[in-house]
Scaffold this active site. Structure first.
Site, short mmCIF file in Angstrom:
data_model
loop_
_atom_site.label_atom_id
_atom_site.label_comp_id
_atom_site.label_asym_id
_atom_site.label_seq_id
_atom_site.Cartn_x
_atom_site.Cartn_y
_atom_site.Cartn_z
N ASP A 56 -29.13 -0.35 -9.58
CA ASP A 56 -29.98 0.72 -10.10
C ASP A 56 -30.39 1.55 -8.91
O ASP A 56 -30.81 1.02 -7.88
CB ASP A 56 -31.21 0.17 -10.83
CG ASP A 56 -31.88 1.28 -11.64
OD1 ASP A 56 -31.22 1.82 -12.55
OD2 ASP A 56 -33.03 1.64 -11.35
N ASP A 68 -25.53 14.17 -5.25
CA ASP A 68 -24.84 14.25 -3.95
C ASP A 68 -24.85 15.65 -3.33
O ASP A 68 -25.06 15.79 -2.12
CB ASP A 68 -23.37 13.78 -4.09
CG ASP A 68 -23.25 12.26 -4.03
OD1 ASP A 68 -24.27 11.58 -3.81
OD2 ASP A 68 -22.12 11.75 -4.20
N PHE A 89 -20.99 12.41 -6.81
CA PHE A 89 -21.53 12.59 -8.16
C PHE A 89 -23.05 12.73 -8.08
O PHE A 89 -23.64 12.64 -7.00
CB PHE A 89 -21.13 11.40 -9.05
CG PHE A 89 -21.77 10.10 -8.65
CD1 PHE A 89 -21.26 9.34 -7.61
CD2 PHE A 89 -22.89 9.61 -9.32
CE1 PHE A 89 -21.85 8.14 -7.24
CE2 PHE A 89 -23.48 8.41 -8.96
CZ PHE A 89 -22.97 7.67 -7.91
#
Ligand code: IMP
Length: 197
Positions: A70, A156, A153
């Protein structure tokens, strides 16, 4: 060693494969194992709690050791937001571009020296007998003025790391070497090895 990995994010899975393979761990998704994993509600208030919730559910569903990560972005000028709510920051069904746009709007007028942030990743592996192995990794950075770069992704393109490039402007190997996920997974692999001894 093969571990069920609790993620539906193909880009995150690729990072997990890249980082874990050289450490002797092969992540296998529920789909790959023939047991599509149920969606888990991330009701925890920490990265560690949410990683545990996802790994525990995957382990219970498959009967196999399962690992989950996470992660999220904690921005100092926003008192650590979006933090554990990074995925839901712009509401259900929003895209990465929507989340980036919301963050840049919230930070409008905030000067560079106050745009400091860090990416955090918690990793948790749950075994069928209830044992767990956990690790946490972080990477400091600054939220850029506009998105830059085409790789990666999520957030980023706006996360600028030491040296001035964004995560999305780094090669995969460069990102893995410094990223929150790379740091967490390397520590996790070492702890897992100790645990399995
Ligand atoms: P989760 O860990 O899958 O819940 O992701 C939380 C949020 O952080 C999502 O919006 C992800 O796209 C984003 N995120 C997680 N890891 C990264 C990363 O390495 N780079 C950029 N965004 C990330």
């Amino acid at each position: 060693m093969r571990l069920i990995v609790a993620t539906h994010n193909s880009k995150k899975l690729r990072e997990l494969e890249r980082i874990l393979a050289p450490l002797g761990i092969e992540p296998v998704t529920g789909e790959m194992a023939g047991i599509p994993l149920d969606e888990v509600e991330e009701t925890g208030t920490t990265f560690e709690e949410n990683a545990f919730l996802k790994a525990e559910a995957a382990c219970r569903q498959t009967g196999l050791p399962a690992v989950a990560d996470d992660s999220g972005l904690a921005v100092d000028a926003l008192d650590g937001r979006p933090g554990v709510y990074s995925a839901r920051y712009a509401g259900e069904g929003a895209s990465d571009a929507d989340r980036i746009c919301k963050l840049l709007t919230e930070l409008e007028g905030v000067p560079e020296e106050r745009r400091t942030a860090r990416f955090v990743c918690a990793v948790c592996c749950v075994f069928p007998d209830g044992r767990t192995v956990t690790a946490r990794g972080e990477c400091p950075g600054v939220i850029g003025a506009e998105p830059r770069g085409n790789d990666g992704f999520g957030y980023d393109p706006i996360f600028v790391v030491e040296g001035g490039r964004t995560y999305a402007e780094l090669t995969a190997a460069e990102k893995d070497a410094i990223s929150h996920r790379g740091n967490a997974l390397r520590q996790f692999a070492a702890r897992l090895a100790e645990h399995l001894e």
